[in-house]
Design a protein around this motif. Structure first.
Motif, PDB file in Angstrom:
ATOM      1  N   THR A  54       0.798  -1.237   0.000  1.00  0.00           N
ATOM      2  CA  THR A  54       0.000   0.000   0.000  1.00  0.00           C
ATOM      3  C   THR A  54       0.826   1.281   0.000  1.00  0.00           C
ATOM      4  O   THR A  54       0.257   2.377   0.071  1.00  0.00           O
ATOM      5  N   LYS A  55       2.153   1.159  -0.084  1.00  0.00           N
ATOM      6  CA  LYS A  55       2.989   2.367   0.041  1.00  0.00           C
ATOM      7  C   LYS A  55       2.558   3.465  -0.937  1.00  0.00           C
ATOM      8  O   LYS A  55       2.242   3.185  -2.099  1.00  0.00           O
ATOM      9  N   LEU A  56       2.562   4.687  -0.441  1.00  0.00           N
ATOM     10  CA  LEU A  56       2.245   5.890  -1.212  1.00  0.00           C
ATOM     11  C   LEU A  56       0.793   5.958  -1.679  1.00  0.00           C
ATOM     12  O   LEU A  56       0.446   6.776  -2.524  1.00  0.00           O
ATOM     13  N   GLU A 112       2.791  -2.492   4.562  1.00  0.00           N
ATOM     14  CA  GLU A 112       3.322  -1.124   4.480  1.00  0.00           C
ATOM     15  C   GLU A 112       4.841  -1.166   4.574  1.00  0.00           C
ATOM     16  O   GLU A 112       5.413  -2.071   5.183  1.00  0.00           O
ATOM     17  N   ASN A 113       5.509  -0.171   3.965  1.00  0.00           N
ATOM     18  CA  ASN A 113       6.975  -0.152   3.878  1.00  0.00           C
ATOM     19  C   ASN A 113       7.676   0.747   4.875  1.00  0.00           C
ATOM     20  O   ASN A 113       8.815   0.485   5.229  1.00  0.00           O
ATOM     21  N   ARG A 114       7.036   1.844   5.200  1.00  0.00           N
ATOM     22  CA  ARG A 114       7.730   2.803   6.062  1.00  0.00           C
ATOM     23  C   ARG A 114       6.957   3.000   7.353  1.00  0.00           C
ATOM     24  O   ARG A 114       5.740   3.137   7.351  1.00  0.00           O
ATOM     25  N   GLY A 118       7.009 -12.931  -4.819  1.00  0.00           N
ATOM     26  CA  GLY A 118       6.255 -12.631  -6.035  1.00  0.00           C
ATOM     27  C   GLY A 118       5.587 -11.270  -5.916  1.00  0.00           C
ATOM     28  O   GLY A 118       4.949 -10.982  -4.903  1.00  0.00           O
ATOM     29  N   MET A 119       5.778 -10.419  -6.943  1.00  0.00           N
ATOM     30  CA  MET A 119       5.179  -9.082  -6.977  1.00  0.00           C
ATOM     31  C   MET A 119       4.399  -8.924  -8.293  1.00  0.00           C
ATOM     32  O   MET A 119       4.124  -9.923  -8.961  1.00  0.00           O
ATOM     33  N   SER A 120       4.055  -7.700  -8.653  1.00  0.00           N
ATOM     34  CA  SER A 120       3.184  -7.503  -9.826  1.00  0.00           C
ATOM     35  C   SER A 120       3.676  -8.246 -11.060  1.00  0.00           C
ATOM     36  O   SER A 120       2.895  -8.878 -11.767  1.00  0.00           O
ATOM     37  N   ASP A 121       4.969  -8.172 -11.323  1.00  0.00           N
ATOM     38  CA  ASP A 121       5.489  -8.703 -12.590  1.00  0.00           C
ATOM     39  C   ASP A 121       5.713 -10.207 -12.599  1.00  0.00           C
ATOM     40  O   ASP A 121       5.874 -10.791 -13.673  1.00  0.00           O
ATOM     41  N   ILE A 130       1.656 -13.573  -1.974  1.00  0.00           N
ATOM     42  CA  ILE A 130       2.261 -12.674  -2.961  1.00  0.00           C
ATOM     43  C   ILE A 130       2.013 -11.232  -2.508  1.00  0.00           C
ATOM     44  O   ILE A 130       1.028 -10.953  -1.818  1.00  0.00           O
ATOM     45  N   ARG A 131       2.921 -10.341  -2.871  1.00  0.00           N
ATOM     46  CA  ARG A 131       2.815  -8.931  -2.453  1.00  0.00           C
ATOM     47  C   ARG A 131       2.685  -8.065  -3.701  1.00  0.00           C
ATOM     48  O   ARG A 131       3.619  -7.952  -4.481  1.00  0.00           O
ATOM     49  N   VAL A 132       1.516  -7.479  -3.879  1.00  0.00           N
ATOM     50  CA  VAL A 132       1.239  -6.769  -5.129  1.00  0.00           C
ATOM     51  C   VAL A 132       0.871  -5.312  -4.863  1.00  0.00           C
ATOM     52  O   VAL A 132      -0.004  -5.023  -4.047  1.00  0.00           O
ATOM     53  N   GLY A 133       1.581  -4.414  -5.537  1.00  0.00           N
ATOM     54  CA  GLY A 133       1.286  -2.987  -5.428  1.00  0.00           C
ATOM     55  C   GLY A 133       0.750  -2.437  -6.731  1.00  0.00           C
ATOM     56  O   GLY A 133      -0.437  -2.141  -6.883  1.00  0.00           O
ATOM     57  N   THR A 134       1.633  -2.329  -7.717  1.00  0.00           N
ATOM     58  CA  THR A 134       1.307  -1.674  -8.987  1.00  0.00           C
ATOM     59  C   THR A 134       0.056  -2.252  -9.660  1.00  0.00           C
ATOM     60  O   THR A 134      -0.786  -1.494 -10.150  1.00  0.00           O
ATOM     61  N   PHE A 135      -0.096  -3.552  -9.679  1.00  0.00           N
ATOM     62  CA  PHE A 135      -1.246  -4.154 -10.374  1.00  0.00           C
ATOM     63  C   PHE A 135      -2.566  -3.874  -9.660  1.00  0.00           C
ATOM     64  O   PHE A 135      -3.628  -4.010 -10.255  1.00  0.00           O
ATOM     65  N   SER A 140       0.599   2.659 -11.179  1.00  0.00           N
ATOM     66  CA  SER A 140       1.993   2.976 -10.860  1.00  0.00           C
ATOM     67  C   SER A 140       2.060   4.100  -9.831  1.00  0.00           C
ATOM     68  O   SER A 140       1.220   4.993  -9.799  1.00  0.00           O
ATOM     69  N   ARG A 141       3.096   4.014  -8.991  1.00  0.00           N
ATOM     70  CA  ARG A 141       3.207   4.928  -7.859  1.00  0.00           C
ATOM     71  C   ARG A 141       3.812   6.252  -8.282  1.00  0.00           C
ATOM     72  O   ARG A 141       4.709   6.311  -9.106  1.00  0.00           O
ATOM     73  N   GLN A 142       3.315   7.328  -7.701  1.00  0.00           N
ATOM     74  CA  GLN A 142       3.882   8.654  -7.941  1.00  0.00           C
ATOM     75  C   GLN A 142       4.898   8.932  -6.840  1.00  0.00           C
ATOM     76  O   GLN A 142       4.541   9.149  -5.697  1.00  0.00           O
TER      77      GLN A 142
HETATM   78  C1  LIG Z   1       6.348  -2.199  -3.281  1.00  0.00           C
HETATM   79  C2  LIG Z   1       6.630  -3.573  -2.832  1.00  0.00           C
HETATM   80  C3  LIG Z   1       5.967  -4.667  -3.417  1.00  0.00           C
HETATM   81  C4  LIG Z   1       5.009  -4.549  -4.575  1.00  0.00           C
HETATM   82  O1  LIG Z   1       5.685  -4.201  -5.750  1.00  0.00           O
HETATM   83  P1  LIG Z   1       4.897  -4.043  -7.148  1.00  0.00           P
HETATM   84  O2  LIG Z   1       5.934  -4.321  -8.171  1.00  0.00           O
HETATM   85  O3  LIG Z   1       4.391  -2.647  -7.185  1.00  0.00           O
HETATM   86  O4  LIG Z   1       3.806  -5.035  -7.157  1.00  0.00           O
HETATM   87  C5  LIG Z   1       6.252  -5.922  -2.910  1.00  0.00           C
HETATM   88  N1  LIG Z   1       7.119  -6.105  -1.890  1.00  0.00           N
HETATM   89  C6  LIG Z   1       7.769  -5.088  -1.319  1.00  0.00           C
HETATM   90  C7  LIG Z   1       8.704  -5.359  -0.206  1.00  0.00           C
HETATM   91  C8  LIG Z   1       7.546  -3.793  -1.778  1.00  0.00           C
HETATM   92  O5  LIG Z   1       8.217  -2.783  -1.208  1.00  0.00           O
END
Ligand SMILES: *Cc1c(COP(=O)(O)O)cnc(C)c1O
Length: 233
Positions: A34-36, A55-57, A202-205, A218-223, A227-229
């Motif tokens: 969920t970052k940003l 969350e990252n930070r 595993g992430m978006s790609d 799996i940890r997905v942000g962008t999908f 895309s993050r600003q």
């Molecule tokens: C941002 C982040 C993700 C997700 O990345 P995307 O490529 O946007 O899916 C997964 N894991 C960690 C640790 C991240 O910081």
């Protein structure tokens, strides 16, 4: 595409990957990175049915907690954890996925003891052996798991990894496979204070590849969010 449509599409892709791997769908959980993203957007993802927020930070996490961003959903910490920020995290999240040193184990155990809780953690593994990346070396992982008995206020639930950046399709399959092998081997040893059932990779790609190779999360942000600003300071 809305967040809801994106989550639906990811769920479909997860189901296809599980089917191909001959694994039940319930074996793999979807964490939204969920970052940003604002509290409103996080809530939208939760309504769309993600299993976990990550969350990252620490500062961003504290701010969003104030805004009840994660309400109704388990919360994990997935970013690099600085020692001096650890006190803000222990007891605030269900799982810390990014523990990568003995020093951090000591600190987290002490903080959890002070709060009278048991903090669940994953060890982060530097599976590609990249010098610039944090994480425990694959060769050292077994020793880390074995010494968890020294940290009774922590509980090791498994491992998290971020493989090297790859430009080719399937480029990370061998890293995911190597990580899965470590996961299975260490799990089988049933060390004290280990309750290993989580392999976060595993992430978006590349999440379909990660599922093929045995990821349970799996940890997905962008999908999910687009895309993050990144704001320049
Ligand atoms: C941002 C982040 C993700 C997700 O990345 P995307 O490529 O946007 O899916 C997964 N894991 C960690 C640790 C991240 O910081």
């Amino acid at each position: 595409m809305t967040i809801q449509e994106n989550v639906l599409r990811i769920r479909e892709e997860m189901a296809r990957a599980c089917a191909r791997a001959g694994r039940p769908e319930q074996e793999v959980r979807l964490l939204a990175a969920t970052k940003l993203n604002s509290a409103d957007r996080v809530q939208e993802a939760i309504r769309a049915g993600v299993d976990i927020c990550g969350e990252n930070r620490v500062q961003e996490l504290q701010q969003k907690l104030k805004e009840n961003a994660y309400e109704g959903c388990p919360l994990h910490f997935i970013g690099h954890l600085q020692r001096n920020k650890a006190k803000h995290l222990v007891g605030q999240v269900d799982l810390i996925q990014s523990v990568d040193s003995v020093e951090l184990l000591e600190i987290l155990n002490r903080l959890a003891a002070e709060k009278g809780i048991r903090q669940e953690i994953l060890m982060e593994v530097n599976i590609g052996g990249e010098t610039a990346k944090s994480g425990v070396a694959p060769e050292a992982l077994d020793a880390f798991a074995a010494r968890m008995e020294d940290y009774p206020h922590l509980l090791l639930r498994g491992f998290m990894t971020i493989p090297p950046i790859s430009n080719e399709n399937g480029g990370n399959l061998r890293y995911f496979a190597k990580m899965y092998q470590l996961y299975v081997d260490i799990k089988a040893k049933k060390y004290d204070n280990n309750s290993i059932d989580c392999l976060s990779m595993g992430m978006s790609d590349d999440f379909a590849d990660a599922i093929m190779e045995g990821a349970t999360m799996i940890r997905v942000g962008t999908f999910i969010f687009g895309s993050r600003q990144y704001v320049k300071n």
